[in-house]
Design a protein around this motif. Structure first.
Motif, short mmCIF file in Angstrom:
data_model
loop_
_atom_site.label_atom_id
_atom_site.label_comp_id
_atom_site.label_asym_id
_atom_site.label_seq_id
_atom_site.Cartn_x
_atom_site.Cartn_y
_atom_site.Cartn_z
N LEU A 1 0.65 -5.02 -34.87
CA LEU A 1 -0.38 -5.79 -34.28
C LEU A 1 -1.94 -4.73 -34.21
N SER A 2 -2.86 -5.40 -34.08
CA SER A 2 -4.12 -4.61 -34.15
C SER A 2 -4.10 -3.85 -32.80
N THR A 3 -5.02 -2.86 -33.10
CA THR A 3 -5.27 -1.85 -31.80
C THR A 3 -5.74 -2.63 -30.61
N PRO A 4 -6.86 -3.39 -30.78
CA PRO A 4 -7.30 -4.09 -29.52
C PRO A 4 -6.15 -4.99 -28.72
N VAL A 5 -5.33 -5.74 -29.84
CA VAL A 5 -4.23 -6.65 -28.89
C VAL A 5 -3.09 -5.46 -28.45
N PHE B 1 -12.01 -11.82 -16.80
CA PHE B 1 -11.98 -12.19 -18.34
C PHE B 1 -13.34 -12.30 -18.88
N TRP B 2 -14.43 -12.54 -17.96
CA TRP B 2 -15.62 -12.65 -18.94
C TRP B 2 -16.21 -11.26 -19.40
N LEU B 3 -15.55 -10.17 -18.98
CA LEU B 3 -15.59 -8.96 -19.75
C LEU B 3 -14.81 -8.88 -21.23
N LEU B 4 -13.98 -9.66 -20.99
CA LEU B 4 -13.21 -9.89 -22.37
C LEU B 4 -14.03 -10.86 -23.28
N LYS B 5 -14.70 -11.89 -22.66
CA LYS B 5 -15.41 -12.79 -23.49
C LYS B 5 -16.52 -12.01 -23.99
N ALA B 6 -17.12 -10.98 -23.31
CA ALA B 6 -18.12 -10.35 -23.80
C ALA B 6 -17.94 -9.21 -24.93
N SER B 7 -16.66 -8.62 -24.88
CA SER B 7 -16.28 -7.72 -25.79
C SER B 7 -16.23 -8.25 -27.18
N PRO B 8 -15.78 -7.12 -28.00
CA PRO B 8 -15.72 -7.81 -29.41
C PRO B 8 -14.22 -8.06 -29.86
N ILE B 9 -13.52 -8.85 -29.14
CA ILE B 9 -12.28 -9.52 -29.40
C ILE B 9 -12.31 -11.04 -29.36
N THR B 10 -11.52 -11.61 -30.10
CA THR B 10 -11.49 -13.19 -30.26
C THR B 10 -10.59 -13.79 -29.09
N ALA B 11 -10.80 -15.01 -28.78
CA ALA B 11 -9.82 -15.60 -28.02
C ALA B 11 -8.51 -15.72 -28.47
N ARG B 12 -8.13 -15.78 -29.61
CA ARG B 12 -6.80 -15.94 -30.43
C ARG B 12 -6.12 -14.57 -30.12
N GLN B 13 -7.11 -13.27 -30.32
CA GLN B 13 -6.26 -12.17 -29.97
C GLN B 13 -5.87 -11.97 -28.38
N ILE C 1 -5.02 -14.57 -26.64
CA ILE C 1 -3.83 -15.20 -26.39
C ILE C 1 -2.55 -14.75 -26.95
N THR C 2 -2.84 -14.12 -28.18
CA THR C 2 -1.59 -13.28 -28.80
C THR C 2 -0.97 -12.21 -28.09
N ALA C 3 -2.03 -11.44 -27.37
CA ALA C 3 -1.74 -10.34 -26.35
C ALA C 3 -0.93 -10.89 -25.04
N LYS C 4 -1.62 -12.07 -24.44
CA LYS C 4 -0.81 -12.56 -23.53
C LYS C 4 0.56 -13.30 -23.61
N TRP C 5 0.87 -13.70 -25.01
CA TRP C 5 1.91 -14.32 -25.46
C TRP C 5 3.00 -13.04 -25.61
#
Length: 413
Positions: free
Chosen positions: A175-179, A258-270, A272-276
């Motif tokens: 996976l990518s580093t952010p995930v 969660f709003w910090l994640l929304k403001a960070s350079p990471i997509t919602a798909r990433q 959800i992938t990390a949560k999975w």
């Protein structure tokens, strides 16, 4: 208690003694637990008390479960359950352990009515009073220094060694580093959250039930397949519960962050992938290990072991997809409390969807087992492909819907 005192012919001073004994019996467990907590705090440190208490609670729960299962099964399998019912409904009084505080209280009350010798009654009253006062004194003696220092029971803050081990675990994921960073962060949070760990650990108690039943079942001539089936069911139930607990808590785990994640350079798909992966990794590794141990210990056939080890990751992936997806479709980021991480809609639909999948997935799994046993290659391969397709669909589409939902999610008012 009142009826027992009346029918025992207790004199007036026995009625005055009954409230005193009741207070002693109610105070003794609390004072004993308090003394043990302070003793653990002095031995292991204040910050580790909750961890030690959690482990002791699991050990006690396992002991109670094993005792209940072994005794009930022993009478059922030996055909003596009717004798137990007969004795329980008769007028005979079973002997009670002499070391139990309830026995001391009973002897003191019976002694007031002349049912037991006076020396035994007064001795029991003295033992109960001494033990209760002794536990209270011990608690004050152990806890006074801790309270004087201003220390309080609180969660541990983790160690860098634990963080390094989790980082090593997720480093190999393609996976990518952010995930991978999000997965490591969530896993560290799960390890430090004793409430979530206790919820995950409770279903693990069921794993020991087949091993307790196996000796008694073998003694009465029960088949090995029944015990093996019970073991497989226990592992499946553990996987179901772990996926539900970790999956439904995964998205709400962020809270307001969660709003910090929304403001960070990471997509919602990433996200959800990390949560999975956060729900899938521990669930799959633990259930695979439990299944492997059960199959080897109970002597499962090689093909059954391969089928079980292949079905567990697929089933866990589908269940985690359902629960993580629904927690993203119906998110809740208001509360930091672990009990409010999942919304009511996610809880209800998660139960319905996961249970429906589990029941539907049993059909191709059972058909595949019969196909292998009956050497019907077409039935076995077709059923396996149907199970794989069903698991992929129910696990993939909720995740896609959750990613779209979080991508357009607005601030909660």
């Amino acid at each position: 208690l009142l009826a027992g005192l009346w029918f025992a012919g207790t004199p007036w001073w026995g009625w005055l003694l009954a409230p005193v004994l009741l207070v002693l019996l109610l105070a003794l467990p609390s004072l004993t637990v308090g003394a043990l907590l302070f003793a653990l705090a002095r031995l292991f440190g204040v910050r580790r008390v909750k961890i030690v208490v959690g482990l002791l609670s699991v050990v006690l729960a396992v002991g109670v479960c094993l005792l209940a299962v072994s005794e009930t099964t022993r009478f059922r399998l030996s055909g003596r359950l009717s004798e137990v019912v007969k004795v329980a409904t008769s007028t005979q009084i079973a002997p009670e352990p002499r070391w139990a505080p309830t026995t001391w209280a009973g002897d003191a009350l019976l002694g007031s009515g002349g049912k037991v010798p006076a020396a035994r009654a007064w001795g029991s009253l003295l033992l109960l009073t001494s033990l209760t006062l002794g536990m209270g004194t011990l608690g004050v003696w152990l806890g006074a220094p801790l309270m004087a220092q201003g220390e309080r029971l609180r969660d541990g803050d983790g160690t860098s060694r634990r963080g390094d081990s989790i980082g090593t675990l997720v480093r190999w994921l393609p996976l990518s580093t952010p995930v991978r960073t999000l997965i490591a962060k969530d896993l560290r949070y799960v390890v430090r959250d004793l409430t979530l760990l206790s919820q995950v650990g409770v279903p693990l108690i069921l794993y020991v039930v087949p091993f307790v039943l196996a000796p008694e079942a073998a003694r009465v001539g029960a088949g090995k397949q029944e015990i093996m089936g019970l073991a497989v069911f226990s592992v499946g139930f553990i996987a179901y519960m772990m996926c539900s607990i970790l999956g439904l808590s995964s998205v709400g785990l962020e809270g307001r962050a969660f709003w910090l994640l929304k403001a960070s350079p990471i997509t919602a798909r990433q996200i959800i992938t990390a949560k999975w992966w956060t729900a899938f990794l521990p669930t799959t590794l633990i259930t695979l290990l439990l299944c492997l141990i059960a199959c080897l210990a109970l002597g499962a056939e090689p093909w059954a072991l391969l089928v079980a080890l292949g079905a567990i990751p697929i089933g866990c992936g589908a269940l985690c997809g359902i629960e993580v997806g629904l927690s993203g479709i119906f998110p809740r980021f208001i509360f930091e409390n672990p009990a409010h991480r999942a919304s009511v809609a996610a809880l209800i639909w998660g139960f319905v969807a996961a249970t429906s999948y589990a029941l539907l997935a049993l059909v191709p799994l059972v058909a595949m087992v019969f196909g292998i046993m009956g050497q019907h290659a077409v039935l076995a391969v077709g059923s396996g492909a149907l199970f794989l397709l069903l698991s992929f669909c129910v696990g993939f589409f909720p995740l896609r819907l959750a990613a779209h939902r979080l991508e357009t999610y607005a601030w909660e008012s």
